[in-house]
Design an enzyme around this catalytic site. Structure first.
Site, mmCIF file in Angstrom:
data_model
loop_
_atom_site.group_PDB
_atom_site.id
_atom_site.type_symbol
_atom_site.label_atom_id
_atom_site.label_comp_id
_atom_site.label_asym_id
_atom_site.label_seq_id
_atom_site.Cartn_x
_atom_site.Cartn_y
_atom_site.Cartn_z
ATOM 1 N N CYS A 167 15.212 -33.684 6.511
ATOM 2 C CA CYS A 167 13.999 -33.579 5.683
ATOM 3 C C CYS A 167 13.724 -32.126 5.292
ATOM 4 O O CYS A 167 13.167 -31.859 4.225
ATOM 5 C CB CYS A 167 12.800 -34.195 6.388
ATOM 6 S SG CYS A 167 12.437 -33.469 8.000
ATOM 7 N N HIS B 90 8.320 -33.047 10.838
ATOM 8 C CA HIS B 90 8.786 -33.608 9.570
ATOM 9 C C HIS B 90 8.341 -32.734 8.404
ATOM 10 O O HIS B 90 7.205 -32.271 8.345
ATOM 11 C CB HIS B 90 8.223 -35.026 9.406
ATOM 12 C CG HIS B 90 8.761 -35.757 8.214
ATOM 13 N ND1 HIS B 90 10.112 -35.921 7.985
ATOM 14 C CD2 HIS B 90 8.117 -36.365 7.171
ATOM 15 C CE1 HIS B 90 10.284 -36.603 6.870
ATOM 16 N NE2 HIS B 90 9.094 -36.882 6.356
#
Length: 480
Positions: free
Chosen positions: A113, A428
């Site tokens: 990510c 994330h």
């Protein structure tokens, strides 16, 4: 790396490579590119049953040349029910992208990510894409190593694929080349690729492109990346003890927003970031002394990047810890206060013209210009996020408008890279990007979602929600 064949319906795909150091989900992404069957619909028969996304290849006993069976239906295009009606799904993919209003997402290949969010933010810069298109396979010269050349080619090809697709893209080739160029992005922990720092990915990728895109024959603009992102700083270095003083000029690709108890807003953090203390030898004192370094911006880029210095090394846990403090940032940033006196003089006239144009839009009476001003009259352009209600803007291409465009010191927010979690190497990352139509899209890996301006300004921190880590502004310029 082993090679297998895969049978799906009446087709057989030969010599499909499996990288056994990666999860089966990555293999499914490869098959998605070949068949159009999304990973979640794929049923692949292996020893012991169906292939699971997180299975261990070594335990499955897949052998070189083995034939695998896959079941699953590909994404179907909805056909128009009657003649004359055209649905989005019936359009060519390039036209679908325009109709949908945003480009494709990127599959997460296993803690990637950080890479996906970086790519989506940089992909939003049309002038960078133009420079990459001009970069050819034969454009490399002896000053650029092979791995940098291949990473530039992979970036160009991936950006091109994103522009033409509405379906999620698996950035396999780019990731492979990135790990080859910068091995730290290939670090493993218990056989799984580790999460990495998005700022490091952003910095390394821009550095590589800055080297390759200024090679002879690679671009009409020999310093394309510097023109787009380079910030020239003039610094005064002063020692209070000895009254020694020196100056230096440097080029950087981002400003730093330092975060302390006194910092509540981006403006305050940048101001702190432009001041620092240095410890170095003093010729006058004959020993080490403390110097104060104060910097001012002397040349502005088309795209201004700011990094929130949220992470620091914590010895107790032996990892990068995160500062969660809320720091607000604006949709419109004025950097005039951070500029040198020489640059301010250059900005004054364009800023007045910009104010006049915006005043006219609001129906305000503008003072008549002098004859000298009339001769140098300019029109607004590239006013990203200017004061029209639709959020639309006229964009001057870099190869035309940049030659005549004059900076105003005013910037409009076009991209935000956020982090959710307590450590840079975990959590994330997500990219939030403003489209050419003025709408915002949250690129959470392969799942793009529309957002509004208020959603973007809420990413300022203060908790465990997504908070801005890197933000990118586009210059509001006036052109001759």
């Amino acid at each position: 790396m082993i090679t297998v064949s895969v049978k799906w319906q009446k087709e057989i795909f030969k010599e499909v490579e499996i990288d056994t150091t990666q999860s089966p989900y990555v293999f499914k992404c490869q098959l998605y590119d070949l068949t159009g069957v999304p990973p979640e619909r794929q049923k692949i028969m292996v020893k012991g049953g169906l292939l699971k996304d997180d299975a261990d290849w070594s335990a499955l006993g897949v052998k070189e040349g083995q034939k695998l069976m896959m079941m699953g239906t590909a994404d179907e295009v909805v056909k128009s029910p009657e003649k004359g009606t055209v649905f989005v799904e019936d359009l060519p993919e390039e036209e679908q992208v325009v109709a949908v209003g945003h480009t494709a997402g990127l599959f997460n290949l296993g803690n990637t990510c950080y890479m996906n969010s970086t790519l989506q933010c940089l992909h939003s810069v049309p002038e960078l894409k133009s420079a990459l298109i001009k970069y050819s396979h034969s454009g490399r010269n002896n000053d650029v190593d092979q791995s940098s050349h291949m990473l530039t080619i992979a970036t160009r090809d991936l950006f091109n694929e994103l522009d033409k697709s509405v379906k999620p893209v698996a950035p396999m080739q780019f990731w492979m080349v990135l790990r080859k160029k910068y091995p730290q992005f290939g670090q493993l922990h218990n056989g799984v690729f580790m999460q990495q720092d998005a700022e490091e990915c952003w910095t390394q990728l821009l550095y590589t492109l800055s080297q390759s895109l200024r090679s002879p024959g690679s671009s009409e603009n020999p310093d394309a990346v510097k023109a787009l992102f380079g910030i020239e700083l003039n610094s005064r270095i002063h020692c209070q003890e000895s009254n020694e003083e020196s100056s230096e000029t440097e080029s950087v690709y981002s400003l730093k927003c330092h975060i302390s108890q006194e910092v509540n807003h981006l403006h305050e953090g940048i101001k702190q970031g432009l001041k620092s203390e240095l410890e170095k030898a003093s010729p006058a004192l004959g020993r080490s002394a403390t110097y104060l370094k104060e910097s001012r911006i002397n040349a502005l880029p088309r795209y201004l990047t700011v990094q929130f210095v949220r992470f620091f090394w914590k010895r107790e846990t032996n990892q990068k810890a995160k500062i969660l403090r809320k720091v607000d940032y604006p949709l419109e940033l004025d950097v005039y206060d951070f500029c040198s006196d020489d640059l301010r003089k250059k900005l004054d006239a364009p800023r007045q013209i910009l104010r006049n144009e915006e005043g006219k839009k609001l129906g305000l009476k503008v003072n008549e210009k002098s004859s000298a001003q009339k001769e140098n009259d300019v029109k607004m352009s590239a006013a990203e996020g200017s004061l029209n209600g639709e959020g639309e803007s006229s964009v001057v291409p870099m190869d035309e408008g940049e030659k005549e465009g004059q900076m105003t010191g005013i910037y409009d927010l076009v991209a935000v890279l956020t982090h959710k979690g307590r450590s840079a190497d975990s959590g994330h990352y997500v990219g939030w990007v403003k489209q050419e139509n003025g709408k915002w899209i949250e690129f959470d890996d392969d799942n793009p979602k529309p957002k509004i301006g208020d959603d973007i300004t809420r990413l300022s921190g203060g908790g465990d929600w997504h908070m801005a880590y890197i933000i990118m502004y586009k210059a509001r310029v006036v052109s001759l």
